[in-house]
Design a protein around this motif. Structure first.
Motif, PDB file in Angstrom:
ATOM      1  N   ALA A   1      71.217 105.820 140.750  1.00 21.97           N
ATOM      2  CA  ALA A   1      70.125 105.821 139.775  1.00 21.97           C
ATOM      3  C   ALA A   1      70.450 104.931 138.582  1.00 21.97           C
ATOM      4  O   ALA A   1      69.586 104.182 138.099  1.00 21.97           O
ATOM      5  N   VAL A   2      71.687 105.002 138.087  1.00 19.71           N
ATOM      6  CA  VAL A   2      72.082 104.148 136.966  1.00 19.71           C
ATOM      7  C   VAL A   2      72.071 102.685 137.396  1.00 19.71           C
ATOM      8  O   VAL A   2      71.603 101.798 136.663  1.00 19.71           O
TER       9      VAL A   2
ATOM     10  N   ALA B   1      80.436 111.590 138.502  1.00 19.44           N
ATOM     11  CA  ALA B   1      79.008 111.373 138.737  1.00 19.44           C
ATOM     12  C   ALA B   1      78.715 111.416 140.234  1.00 19.44           C
ATOM     13  O   ALA B   1      79.457 110.864 141.051  1.00 19.44           O
ATOM     14  N   SER B   2      77.612 112.044 140.601  1.00 22.47           N
ATOM     15  CA  SER B   2      77.232 112.134 142.011  1.00 22.47           C
ATOM     16  C   SER B   2      76.804 110.769 142.544  1.00 22.47           C
ATOM     17  O   SER B   2      76.516 109.844 141.776  1.00 22.47           O
TER      18      SER B   2
ATOM     19  N   ASP C   1      76.892 113.370 134.271  1.00 20.59           N
ATOM     20  CA  ASP C   1      75.469 113.580 134.540  1.00 20.59           C
ATOM     21  C   ASP C   1      74.645 112.306 134.467  1.00 20.59           C
ATOM     22  O   ASP C   1      73.431 112.318 134.695  1.00 20.59           O
ATOM     23  N   GLY C   2      75.295 111.182 134.135  1.00 23.71           N
ATOM     24  CA  GLY C   2      74.591 109.905 134.075  1.00 23.71           C
ATOM     25  C   GLY C   2      74.020 109.571 132.720  1.00 23.71           C
ATOM     26  O   GLY C   2      73.552 108.439 132.512  1.00 23.71           O
ATOM     27  N   TYR C   3      74.061 110.511 131.790  1.00 21.03           N
ATOM     28  CA  TYR C   3      73.465 110.253 130.480  1.00 21.03           C
ATOM     29  C   TYR C   3      74.425 109.544 129.524  1.00 21.03           C
ATOM     30  O   TYR C   3      74.013 109.127 128.439  1.00 21.03           O
TER      31      TYR C   3
ATOM     32  N   GLU D   1      74.014 110.139 143.924  1.00 23.01           N
ATOM     33  CA  GLU D   1      72.633 109.922 143.489  1.00 23.01           C
ATOM     34  C   GLU D   1      72.575 109.390 142.065  1.00 23.01           C
ATOM     35  O   GLU D   1      71.784 108.497 141.743  1.00 23.01           O
ATOM     36  N   THR D   2      73.426 109.939 141.198  1.00 29.86           N
ATOM     37  CA  THR D   2      73.467 109.492 139.809  1.00 29.86           C
ATOM     38  C   THR D   2      73.972 108.063 139.719  1.00 29.86           C
ATOM     39  O   THR D   2      73.430 107.238 138.962  1.00 29.86           O
ATOM     40  N   ARG D   3      75.003 107.753 140.466  1.00 29.07           N
ATOM     41  CA  ARG D   3      75.535 106.385 140.466  1.00 29.07           C
ATOM     42  C   ARG D   3      74.449 105.387 140.879  1.00 29.07           C
ATOM     43  O   ARG D   3      74.277 104.346 140.243  1.00 29.07           O
TER      44      ARG D   3
ATOM     45  N   PHE E   1      65.046 111.080 136.697  1.00 34.65           N
ATOM     46  CA  PHE E   1      66.143 110.638 135.826  1.00 34.65           C
ATOM     47  C   PHE E   1      65.828 109.262 135.254  1.00 34.65           C
ATOM     48  O   PHE E   1      65.421 108.376 135.997  1.00 34.65           O
ATOM     49  N   PRO E   2      66.046 109.067 133.958  1.00 34.42           N
ATOM     50  CA  PRO E   2      66.463 110.052 132.944  1.00 34.42           C
ATOM     51  C   PRO E   2      65.249 110.720 132.306  1.00 34.42           C
ATOM     52  O   PRO E   2      64.173 110.153 132.263  1.00 34.42           O
TER      53      PRO E   2
END
Length: 314
Positions: free
Chosen positions: A259-260, A252-253, A82-84, A255-257, A23-24
């Motif tokens: 990652a951002v 947002a999961s 989805d973080g996008y 993991e996504t949180r 990601f991304p």
């Protein structure tokens, strides 16, 4: 429980610079809940120039102004998680707005994942003002209660809170005059409509020698203003301003949180970004997702006390 980076993942990042699970892998959208040209936009543009170097993907900045940011924040959780798509987020706005009334969201509805800087409050006078130091200004305020007027960016704002804090810390009575934004408040100071201004330190860069900064609410003297004392140096425990960060939808999961948050943290460490931000009068922070609960709780406590002083709540 919030996800923490495993040793294996940390090793992967160190080896390749990659982010969580690739990601991304496409362009991202960064929504700024204000008009173009303000501090939120400027700092996001500085991030944008580093985004592709850190992630391998571009980020597109969009603007969704309205109601001091509330219009966008009230719609954040309707966006894909989805973080996008990420959104700029500000404090004390996101604490004071819900305290003041119904704005379509509550503070706890929002999911900030990283606060990467703040713009410290600072006191400005015109270059030819009779007040050479903060002591000069406070001496006049003590002798003339209510006669010192501060132009600031909006009611119930970071500037407004700082003026209330100064009144309490210095045992003076001053008058805060709210304007619709930083630009109009600076115009008021330059035009002599007010005695001084409680604005953000970034205005000192934008205005150059037209204004003189008497004190700044940073922990330490700022690289852009090495000759300006902090309030703490002058005996007043006043530190703060407008904190700015990045938020994601509540869906947002974990993991996504994370990652951002990692993206923002990596950008914060880029030398070019650091130079631009510090030269522009911003103070970098690196408050990641793992520190977010404690940081927000502290700010909520601080701003709720400020809301009482402002008369927002009893």
């Amino acid at each position: 429980m919030r996800t923490i980076l495993t040793t294996a993942f940390a090793a992967l990042v160190a080896a390749s610079g990659a982010l969580a699970e690739g990601f991304p892998d496409k362009a991202m959208t960064y929504i700024i809940p204000f008009n173009a040209g303000g501090e939120s936009d400027v700092s996001a543009r500085y991030q944008q120039s580093e985004w592709e170097a850190v992630t391998g993907q571009q980020v597109v900045i969009q603007y969704q102004p309205g109601a001091g940011g509330a219009q966008a924040w009230s719609q954040l959780n309707s966006l894909p998680g989805d973080g996008y798509t990420v959104m700029g987020i500000n404090m004390p706005h996101t604490v004071l707005q819900p305290l003041a009334g119904s704005v379509g969201y509550k503070t706890e509805d929002l999911t900030p994942v990283h606060y990467f800087h703040y713009t410290p409050n600072a006191i400005f006078v015109t270059k030819d003002s009779e007040y050479q130091t903060l002591a000069d200004l406070l001496d006049y305020a003590k002798a003339n209660p209510g006669m010192v007027t501060f132009a600031g960016s909006g009611s119930n704002s970071a500037n407004n809170l700082a003026a209330v804090q100064l009144n309490a810390a210095a045992d003076v009575i001053t008058t805060y005059v709210p304007f619709s934004g930083t630009g109009p408040s600076i115009t008021a100071i330059l035009g002599g409509q007010t005695t001084a201004g409680f604005n953000y330190a970034t205005s000192g860069v934008a205005q150059g020698d037209a204004l003189r900064m008497l004190a700044v609410a940073a922990e330490e003297r700022m690289p852009a203003f090495p000759d300006v004392p902090t309030f703490k140096e002058l005996g007043f425990d006043i530190v703060g301003g407008a904190y700015r960060g990045v938020a994601v939808p509540a869906s947002a999961s974990e993991e996504t949180r994370q990652a951002v948050s990692d993206i923002v943290s990596k950008i914060n460490a880029q030398p070019g970004f650091v130079e631009k931000m510090e030269s522009g009068g911003f103070v970098l922070t690196d408050i990641g997702y793992d520190k977010m609960d404690a940081f927000v709780a502290e700010r909520v406590e601080e701003y709720t006390a400020g809301a009482k002083a402002l008369g927002i709540i009893k």
